[in-house]
Design an enzyme around this catalytic site. Sequence first.
Site, PDB file in Angstrom:
ATOM      1  N   ASP A   1     -16.919  -4.304 -18.939  1.00  0.00           N
ATOM      2  CA  ASP A   1     -17.706  -4.695 -20.108  1.00  0.00           C
ATOM      3  C   ASP A   1     -17.143  -5.946 -20.796  1.00  0.00           C
ATOM      4  O   ASP A   1     -16.180  -6.554 -20.307  1.00  0.00           O
ATOM      5  CB  ASP A   1     -17.753  -3.490 -21.070  1.00  0.00           C
ATOM      6  CG  ASP A   1     -19.059  -3.376 -21.817  1.00  0.00           C
ATOM      7  OD1 ASP A   1     -19.746  -4.390 -21.957  1.00  0.00           O
ATOM      8  OD2 ASP A   1     -19.385  -2.264 -22.274  1.00  0.00           O
TER       9      ASP A   1
ATOM     10  N   ASP B 246     -28.588  -4.021 -23.558  1.00  0.00           N
ATOM     11  CA  ASP B 246     -28.778  -2.603 -23.204  1.00  0.00           C
ATOM     12  C   ASP B 246     -30.258  -2.210 -23.238  1.00  0.00           C
ATOM     13  O   ASP B 246     -30.983  -2.561 -24.173  1.00  0.00           O
ATOM     14  CB  ASP B 246     -28.024  -1.711 -24.190  1.00  0.00           C
ATOM     15  CG  ASP B 246     -26.535  -1.722 -23.932  1.00  0.00           C
ATOM     16  OD1 ASP B 246     -26.078  -2.557 -23.127  1.00  0.00           O
ATOM     17  OD2 ASP B 246     -25.832  -0.915 -24.542  1.00  0.00           O
TER      18      ASP B 246
END
Length: 375
Positions: free
Chosen positions: A126, A183
């Site tokens: 990430d 997302d």
Amino acid sequence: MIITKPPMGWNSWNTFARGVNERVIREAADAMVETGLRDAGYEYVVIDDCWSLKERGPDGRLVPNPETFPSGMNALSDYIHSKGLKFGMYSCAGIMTCTGAPGSYDKEFIDAETFAGWGVDYLKYDFCHFPAVADPRESYSRMAMALETTGRDIVFSACNGGLCEVEKWIRSTGAHLYRCTTDITETFPSILEHCRSQDEKIRYSAPGCYNDMDMLVVGMDGIGHHGHPGLCGDTEYKTHFALWCLFGQPLMMGSDLRRLRPEMLELLTNKDLLRIDQDAECRPPIEAGIKGDSRPSFFKHLSDRQFAVAFFNFTDEDGCADFRPWDIGLTTSAGVGMSLREVFTGEVVGPVNDFLSLYVPARDCKVFIGEWVTM
Ligand code: GAL
């Protein structure tokens, strides 16, 4: 290490987020086997964020939270491997993960060694809390090197939310797939926005390093971290999955596999859609109608002289989606046409090499696998 197909599996984040623990991971692995998802090609079981303690151990290594992962990562890894599945984990290129667990910035080599020691086969990496002075390309490249030096084959899944024009440099870092979007949430606009945002980017996706439009929300039924009750039903899931397959996406399921409805299992294991998704050549689809239309159609070259043709209706009203063969270079005088078989119903259309307008209910789609025939 080269990967030649977009990875398929399951990731804990969409449903469990901060509530992840070893029991739900084991149960996800069990469900993948019992439902036939493993045999359909889904293989990675990936623990996302929130698996570690907030501090590293005295030896500088990441420590699994003993309350939620009491058996430790080696036992969990062995369990997943014993099911014929592969084990994935998560870390972050920044100083901390998005939820405040330690990140791997400047600890890449020791963390890669830890992951390899736990038998990890896949690392999602990430981009939260990334130091302003640091260079994302260098950091992703450093983790790729660190993973390689472990000597273990570990799929490297970069996830920087599509920032910093990632599509232009990520392949050079050694990553095998990379998030090219923010997302996803379980809503139809989010699904469409994720897909439409790739109009100019999908061309970067190819064997070796694939675009990743985020995990699937198929079958979440409103439950979990990214769940939105009542906003997606079977039609939206069908269109979502068809789009991801047409765009040759990694297929990381995000729903609770223990309670997947049979209709969702059938969708996720549709052989024709998986064949389109996993096609060896991974060619970007061509929009074969008015570009950006809300009832678009696409053509996609596949290997083995096959192709896919897909019709979508992104609107809330039933209507026709148009396919203009000249937009893909096919002329009516060519002497060949397309023989089409629909992947959900088996309906046969063609041979055809002229304008084709198909009725598609609101938010629905029709997807065909095609072969060339003389006309
Ligand atoms: C986000 C990422 C999500 C999930 C989350 C965990 O940055 O895009 O997929 O991994 O972090 O905190």
